[in-house]
Design an enzyme around this catalytic site. Sequence first.
Site, PDB file in Angstrom:
ATOM      1  N   ASP A 142       7.621 -21.416  -7.008  1.00 28.96           N
ATOM      2  CA  ASP A 142       8.862 -21.731  -7.689  1.00 28.96           C
ATOM      3  C   ASP A 142       9.855 -22.683  -7.028  1.00 28.96           C
ATOM      4  OD1 ASP A 142       9.678 -21.573 -10.181  1.00 28.96           O
ATOM      5  OD2 ASP A 142      10.559 -19.582 -10.095  1.00 28.96           O
ATOM      6  N   ARG A 283      17.148 -12.376 -19.342  1.00 25.82           N
ATOM      7  CA  ARG A 283      18.183 -12.437 -18.313  1.00 25.82           C
ATOM      8  C   ARG A 283      19.338 -13.180 -18.964  1.00 25.82           C
ATOM      9  NH1 ARG A 283      17.868 -15.763 -14.909  1.00 25.82           N
ATOM     10  NH2 ARG A 283      16.031 -16.907 -15.505  1.00 25.82           N
ATOM     11  N   ASP A 508     -12.764 -56.941   4.418  1.00 20.48           N
ATOM     12  CA  ASP A 508     -11.971 -57.236   3.217  1.00 20.48           C
ATOM     13  C   ASP A 508     -10.534 -57.492   3.690  1.00 20.48           C
ATOM     14  OD1 ASP A 508     -10.966 -57.152   0.501  1.00 20.48           O
ATOM     15  OD2 ASP A 508     -10.275 -55.120   0.965  1.00 20.48           O
TER      16      ASP A 508
HETATM   17  P1  ADQ Z   1      12.473 -15.529 -16.337  1.00 23.01           P
HETATM   18  O1  ADQ Z   1      13.461 -16.607 -16.594  1.00 23.01           O
HETATM   19  O2  ADQ Z   1      12.962 -14.357 -15.623  1.00 23.01           O
HETATM   20  O3  ADQ Z   1      11.200 -16.113 -15.579  1.00 23.01           O
HETATM   21  P2  ADQ Z   1      10.719 -14.349 -18.493  1.00 23.01           P
HETATM   22  O4  ADQ Z   1       9.435 -15.060 -18.406  1.00 23.01           O
HETATM   23  O5  ADQ Z   1      11.086 -14.052 -19.881  1.00 23.01           O
HETATM   24  O6  ADQ Z   1      11.923 -15.153 -17.828  1.00 23.01           O
HETATM   25  O7  ADQ Z   1      10.599 -13.010 -17.704  1.00 23.01           O
HETATM   26  C1  ADQ Z   1      11.572 -12.015 -17.741  1.00 23.01           C
HETATM   27  C2  ADQ Z   1      10.980 -10.719 -17.193  1.00 23.01           C
HETATM   28  O8  ADQ Z   1      12.040  -9.817 -16.951  1.00 23.01           O
HETATM   29  C3  ADQ Z   1      10.027 -10.071 -18.147  1.00 23.01           C
HETATM   30  O9  ADQ Z   1       8.892  -9.641 -17.471  1.00 23.01           O
HETATM   31  C4  ADQ Z   1      10.811  -8.887 -18.706  1.00 23.01           C
HETATM   32  O10 ADQ Z   1      10.042  -7.760 -18.961  1.00 23.01           O
HETATM   33  C5  ADQ Z   1      11.801  -8.588 -17.623  1.00 23.01           C
HETATM   34  N1  ADQ Z   1      13.056  -8.119 -18.233  1.00 23.01           N
HETATM   35  C6  ADQ Z   1      13.828  -8.780 -19.080  1.00 23.01           C
HETATM   36  N2  ADQ Z   1      14.877  -8.012 -19.451  1.00 23.01           N
HETATM   37  C7  ADQ Z   1      14.767  -6.862 -18.802  1.00 23.01           C
HETATM   38  C8  ADQ Z   1      15.553  -5.675 -18.748  1.00 23.01           C
HETATM   39  N3  ADQ Z   1      16.695  -5.523 -19.424  1.00 23.01           N
HETATM   40  N4  ADQ Z   1      15.129  -4.692 -17.969  1.00 23.01           N
HETATM   41  C9  ADQ Z   1      13.993  -4.823 -17.263  1.00 23.01           C
HETATM   42  N5  ADQ Z   1      13.228  -5.898 -17.278  1.00 23.01           N
HETATM   43  C10 ADQ Z   1      13.601  -6.918 -18.022  1.00 23.01           C
HETATM   44  C11 ADQ Z   1      10.802 -17.386 -15.036  1.00 23.01           C
HETATM   45  C12 ADQ Z   1      10.847 -18.552 -16.001  1.00 23.01           C
HETATM   46  C13 ADQ Z   1      10.038 -18.240 -17.236  1.00 23.01           C
HETATM   47  C14 ADQ Z   1       8.608 -17.869 -16.855  1.00 23.01           C
HETATM   48  C15 ADQ Z   1       8.606 -16.813 -15.757  1.00 23.01           C
HETATM   49  C16 ADQ Z   1       7.212 -16.591 -15.218  1.00 23.01           C
HETATM   50  O11 ADQ Z   1      12.174 -18.889 -16.350  1.00 23.01           O
HETATM   51  O12 ADQ Z   1      10.022 -19.326 -18.125  1.00 23.01           O
HETATM   52  O13 ADQ Z   1       7.964 -17.332 -17.994  1.00 23.01           O
HETATM   53  O14 ADQ Z   1       9.423 -17.180 -14.668  1.00 23.01           O
HETATM   54  O15 ADQ Z   1       6.647 -17.760 -14.758  1.00 23.01           O
END
Ligand code: ADQ
Length: 737
Positions: A142, A283, A508
């Site tokens: 990342d 998030r 060359d």
């Molecule tokens: P994120 O921006 O964090 O990831 P995402 O891929 O949707 O976005 O992952 C979010 C994770 O957080 C999911 O596994 C979800 O289950 C968990 N989550 C969300 N809300 C929650 C809550 N209220 N309580 C507990 N868990 C929660 C970044 C990139 C993305 C990419 C991922 C992976 O921004 O585009 O998909 O990395 O590469």
Amino acid sequence: MSRFLIISNRLPIQLNLTEDNIEATPSVGGLATGMSSVFESFDSLWIGWSGIDRNTLTEEQKERVDQALLKEKCIDVQLSQEEVELYYEGFSNKTIWPLFHYFNQYVKYEEDQWQAYQDVNRKFADVIAENMEGVDRIWIHDYHLLLLPELVKKRFQDATIGFFLHIPFPSYELFRILPWRTEIIKGMLGADLLGFHTFDYERHFMSAVRRLLGYDININEINLPQRIVKVDNFPMGIDYDKFHNAALDSQKRSVREKSEVRKELERYYLLYPETRFIISIDRLDYTKGLINRLEAFEYFLQNYPEYREKVTLVLLAVPSRIGVEQYQQMKSEVDEIVGRINGEFSSINRVPIWYFYRSLPFENLVDLYNYCEIALITPIRDGMNLVAKEFIASKSDGRGVLILSEMAGAAKEMSEAIIINPNNKPQIAEAIKKAIEMPLDEQIERNTVLQKRLKRYNVRKWATDFLNTLDKVRQNEQKYLVKKLTERTKVNILEDIKQSKNRIFFLDYDGTLIDFRDNPQHAKPDTELYELLDNLSENPSNRVVLISGRDKSTFEEWFGKKPYTLIVEHGVWIRPAGSDWEMIEQLDDSWKDNIRSSLEFYVDRTPGSFVEEKNFSLVWHYRKTDPELGLNRAIELKDELTSLVANLNLEILEGNKVIEIKNRGINKGRAAQKVLQLNPAEKIVAIGDDWTDEYLFSAIPSEAVTIKVGMANTLAGYKVENYEEVRDFLKRIAAIS
Ligand code: ADQ
């Protein structure tokens, strides 16, 4: 024993310290949740920041933290509060994050933050160095660590390094805005394999490499001077079975065992059986499109009044990066819009939006995914978006509708969802209506396809694919390295040369004895080169032959008075040392008019390109053009010329950023053979950099020493990195008596 390192900014666990205890909970976020499943199945160590400022701990607490981390196979990179502010909240989240997500208006360019970003990347490299024993692979993750691959490669040249970017890589037009763009690209190129979620991100990255560094790219491999970097897309999956099975379990649970969330949803459903639950989980981040989602929902309630009493939006937002200004602002904005919509559309019994600002335990998350009929996921930009995948995996009976933004990487693989543009409110509102009204068999049909795909390409498969590709890249690299001209071989060759009194050197010119310039006329020999060639040819045991595709008059001007043999235009002309130019073969040039007009047409359409006319060939140069345009035009031109040259007994040579048309059968190999026939030599050395030199390598006797400059595939026996290494080696040869 071989061990594998995972490196990311945050560790997969969060430590919560109390007076006399430490509790480890999983970190939230795509990277952490995804990689955790993989982490457990390898002999691996995870290196990252624990989120704890050690300066605030007692010695005893520090000890406990270390033990807790070790138990989870984690190693902490210790960051001070100031470093966190400048590197994490600063450069990572105020520069890279908004820029890579196309939020140019939020991007900050602060020198001290950039400095801290470099320092912290170096800190990570130090911790890796301390844990390198027995390590065979390193997987860096990342945007916080874009410089790390190069830092590690510099210290451990043999390390196998993979890098995966979890967020989008923006188009070059945006990326170029960054003052430190070249450093970032170079940092990433320290990896042996670079992975992106989608082909678009990969394409954008390649474009940046071409434009900023001018490296040759062969489909998805970048030829660096010393090695090859592979770039590919690996759409990240989820732990499908974990979600699917948890959803099945949840459905089977007795009332007493059910989670509060599920009980609440079921209770509500009993009261209002017509209710459709729409889930929204992210998030709290401006890239996730919460504001436009809420506005689209408001638009829906305004324009489809018949559904006002029938839908509930369950809005779950996880607190994120609360130290960054835009996130605080956004929180207030979301609060305000939710308040406005609830104020306007609530009735005595019903509130249209249930809003939760918190993280939920896994079981509750699955309950929400499983119970809610519709998921509304509308990011403005999102690298992948795992929530969309988790929702579909949790649909244990196949029912449910996913509405997904086309700006999420996941949309590329999930075309069975209702795909929307996150800025198009009427379209989103219509999608909600369509989702509510979608017949069950259509829902199941769409989800069956999606589920099959997600189950097959799950996170384990994703990680295994990445790691297998990484292994293959390294194996290939070994093949390239086998030919690397080592110091030991150099000494042997020098010793061998010493034994002979009749040596010939076919050299060359461009790319072999001198670096490339935008304008070929600027690549004049410098004093050092003249001295070197003079020294080499001074020795009566040595014959120097410069063998080039250059035109006769340029070489006459540069080397006309020199005591070496010159061969130009790939073997059309020869000027033996001390004598006049003569043609090696009689040729016809009447074809030129036919071809010239085609080339001129390409010059008009490709700014920066030009035609060079030699006695018996025409060359289209495109080194100075926009690199991508140049490449496309070169493909077009070759295509166009192919039919023309066939009838004229000509051939097309593709050199380094040039396309040359010349008489068939004339090449450096044939010319070198003629020279050797007239004056045989005992010891032959041939050095060249592009594929016109391959003719030379293949035509001379097999015992000759053949050396390729660069890492590309070759018939030559050895490879060296660049023209500087060639010069160094020739200097050592010149020193032999
Ligand atoms: P994120 O921006 O964090 O990831 P995402 O891929 O949707 O976005 O992952 C979010 C994770 O957080 C999911 O596994 C979800 O289950 C968990 N989550 C969300 N809300 C929650 C809550 N209220 N309580 C507990 N868990 C929660 C970044 C990139 C993305 C990419 C991922 C992976 O921004 O585009 O998909 O990395 O590469």
